[in-house]
Design a protein around this motif. Structure first.
Motif, mmCIF file in Angstrom:
data_model
loop_
_atom_site.group_PDB
_atom_site.id
_atom_site.type_symbol
_atom_site.label_atom_id
_atom_site.label_comp_id
_atom_site.label_asym_id
_atom_site.label_seq_id
_atom_site.Cartn_x
_atom_site.Cartn_y
_atom_site.Cartn_z
ATOM 1 N N SER A 158 0.893 -1.008 0.057
ATOM 2 C CA SER A 158 0.178 -0.063 -0.120
ATOM 3 C C SER A 158 0.945 1.282 0.004
ATOM 4 C CB SER A 158 -1.056 -0.041 1.233
ATOM 5 O OG SER A 158 -1.850 -0.899 1.140
ATOM 6 N N ALA A 159 1.902 1.190 0.623
ATOM 7 C CA ALA A 159 2.854 2.395 0.679
ATOM 8 C C ALA A 159 3.409 2.480 -0.620
ATOM 9 C CB ALA A 159 4.035 2.068 1.743
ATOM 10 N N ALA A 160 3.791 1.704 -1.185
ATOM 11 C CA ALA A 160 4.380 1.582 -2.667
ATOM 12 C C ALA A 160 3.300 2.333 -3.662
ATOM 13 C CB ALA A 160 4.892 0.249 -3.102
ATOM 14 N N GLU A 161 2.197 1.935 -3.573
ATOM 15 C CA GLU A 161 1.175 2.604 -4.361
ATOM 16 C C GLU A 161 0.826 4.074 -4.083
ATOM 17 O OE1 GLU A 161 -2.103 -0.066 -3.747
ATOM 18 O OE2 GLU A 161 -1.621 -1.879 -4.745
ATOM 19 N N SER A 162 0.810 4.344 -2.735
ATOM 20 C CA SER A 162 0.504 5.567 -2.489
ATOM 21 C C SER A 162 1.625 6.629 -2.759
ATOM 22 C CB SER A 162 0.197 5.731 -0.948
ATOM 23 O OG SER A 162 1.316 5.468 -0.111
ATOM 24 N N LEU A 163 2.829 6.131 -2.655
ATOM 25 C CA LEU A 163 3.831 7.058 -3.082
ATOM 26 C C LEU A 163 4.366 6.721 -4.620
ATOM 27 C CD1 LEU A 163 6.234 6.224 0.106
ATOM 28 C CD2 LEU A 163 4.992 8.280 -0.495
ATOM 29 N N ASN A 164 3.715 5.810 -5.302
ATOM 30 C CA ASN A 164 3.974 5.706 -6.834
ATOM 31 C C ASN A 164 5.507 5.235 -7.130
ATOM 32 O OD1 ASN A 164 3.420 5.519 -9.486
ATOM 33 N ND2 ASN A 164 4.259 7.705 -9.952
ATOM 34 N N MET A 165 5.655 4.172 -6.030
ATOM 35 C CA MET A 165 7.090 3.611 -6.015
ATOM 36 C C MET A 165 7.151 2.206 -6.254
ATOM 37 S SD MET A 165 9.499 4.500 -2.852
ATOM 38 C CE MET A 165 9.667 6.160 -2.987
ATOM 39 N N SER A 166 8.124 1.781 -6.670
ATOM 40 C CA SER A 166 8.212 0.255 -6.580
ATOM 41 C C SER A 166 8.530 -0.562 -5.314
ATOM 42 C CB SER A 166 9.265 -0.186 -7.515
ATOM 43 O OG SER A 166 10.575 -0.225 -6.947
ATOM 44 N N ARG A 167 7.935 -1.852 -4.916
ATOM 45 C CA ARG A 167 7.898 -2.493 -3.986
ATOM 46 C C ARG A 167 9.263 -2.797 -3.295
ATOM 47 N NH1 ARG A 167 5.600 -6.770 -1.083
ATOM 48 N NH2 ARG A 167 6.850 -7.081 0.733
ATOM 49 N N ALA A 168 10.273 -2.914 -4.477
ATOM 50 C CA ALA A 168 11.535 -3.305 -4.192
ATOM 51 C C ALA A 168 12.233 -1.869 -3.565
ATOM 52 C CB ALA A 168 12.374 -3.443 -5.458
ATOM 53 N N MET A 169 11.746 -0.715 -4.363
ATOM 54 C CA MET A 169 12.266 0.706 -3.636
ATOM 55 C C MET A 169 11.945 0.889 -2.045
ATOM 56 S SD MET A 169 14.377 3.126 -4.219
ATOM 57 C CE MET A 169 14.686 2.647 -5.991
ATOM 58 N N VAL A 170 10.481 0.543 -2.020
ATOM 59 C CA VAL A 170 10.145 0.512 -0.489
ATOM 60 C C VAL A 170 11.002 -0.011 0.494
ATOM 61 C CG1 VAL A 170 8.150 0.213 0.899
ATOM 62 C CG2 VAL A 170 7.928 1.443 -1.376
ATOM 63 N N THR A 171 11.157 -1.392 0.138
ATOM 64 C CA THR A 171 11.937 -2.265 0.869
ATOM 65 C C THR A 171 13.386 -1.771 1.226
ATOM 66 O OG1 THR A 171 10.800 -4.247 0.017
ATOM 67 C CG2 THR A 171 12.514 -4.693 1.192
#
Length: 305
Positions: free
Chosen positions: A21-34
């Protein structure tokens, strides 16, 4: 890596409840969030989240880091919103949520004054008895009366909300008038559905009592209980702003004048301080001042106290 962005990612994970959900809200990939989360844990020198297949939860270090990240983002947002202090008119749609009784008794009065000052702002006021989810319901600001806040929410205190215990003259004539909070235990008290066995708390000159009450009518909305009390169904504890007009008209009688029912806090709850729209920031500041100084609100508190 950018620590401001890492802080935004960490706060988004906590507020959204998952890295997806964080990745979607920030328009960022899951890998980058991790990756940002990993860097934040490296900078903090501790594990920040307990991870399970069902949910994420904060560690003790995570709680401390979350507070610091929010403070960092608040400072960054203030630096980035200098232009908001100019002469450009505020505009945009804000979605607010509050309980029906609070909306009718106070919020609509404050909102109407704010809109007179800022006519290019629009407000959609959603009245809900339940505690809504700001993300799922797309709410910019929730106004809640409570003494049990979720520590993970961002909450700005606005005021205290005094309450009053009252009943109709007809009920008191038939059942008698309680002289002490303990007497409420044998009266028919109208309670909120989700509280179960309700405890009504009182204070008098430092003496505190908590009385278990019950009755044959409960509801999930205070205005229903207030109407039930007017109709003689029983004794009710209500916010003073809501009951005051009925007490003034004689439809209800205030009880136990020597005892102060427990006050509740009034809070403005929102998702994040970062990139807060200028209109929302202005509304928050306006509400703080309104509850501090508006004659309508102060008159209710002055009458009660």
């Amino acid at each position: 890596m950018d620590r401001i962005t890492a802080a935004q990612v960490f706060v988004a994970i906590v507020e959204r409840g998952s890295m997806v959900s964080a990745a979607e809200s920030l328009n960022m990939s899951r890998a980058m969030v991790t990756r940002y989360l990993s860097e934040m844990e490296k900078w903090s020198g501790a594990r920040l989240l307990h991870r399970s297949t069902r949910k994420l939860s904060l560690t003790d270090a995570g709680e401390n880091t979350l507070a610091r990240c929010r403070k960092m983002l608040s400072v960054a947002a203030e630096m980035g919103s200098v232009a908001d202090t100019g002469n450009e008119a505020l505009r945009g749609l804000l979605r607010l949520s509050c309980s029906p009784s609070f909306g009718q008794g106070a919020v609509v009065i404050a909102v109407s004054e704010f809109l007179r000052r800022h006519p290019q702002v629009s407000i959609d006021l959603q009245l809900e008895s339940r505690a809504i989810n700001l993300v799922e319901d797309r709410i910019d600001l929730a106004l809640r009366i409570t003494n049990d806040l979720d520590p993970n929410l961002i909450a700005r205190p606005l005021a205290l909300c005094p309450s009053v215990v009252c009943a109709s003259p007809a009920y008191l004539a038939a059942q008698g008038t309680p002289q002490h909070p303990q007497d409420l235990a044998v009266h028919n008290c109208l309670t909120y559905t989700w509280f179960g066995k309700s405890l009504w708390q009182f204070e008098r000159q430092g003496e505190q009592v908590a009385i278990p009450v019950s009755g044959n009518l409960s509801a999930n909305e205070s205005l229903v209980l207030l109407t039930g009390a007017v109709e003689g169904a029983g004794i009710v504890m209500q916010p003073y702003y809501s009951a005051a007009p009925l007490i003034a008209s004689g439809q209800l009688v205030a009880l136990l004048s020597e005892w102060q029912p427990q006050e509740m806090g009034i809070y403005a709850i929102y998702m994040s301080r970062r990139q807060m729209p200028a209109a929302l920031r202005a509304l928050l500041d306006f509400l703080v001042e309104w509850f501090k100084s508006h004659p309508r609100w102060l008159s209710l508190k002055d009458e009660k106290h």
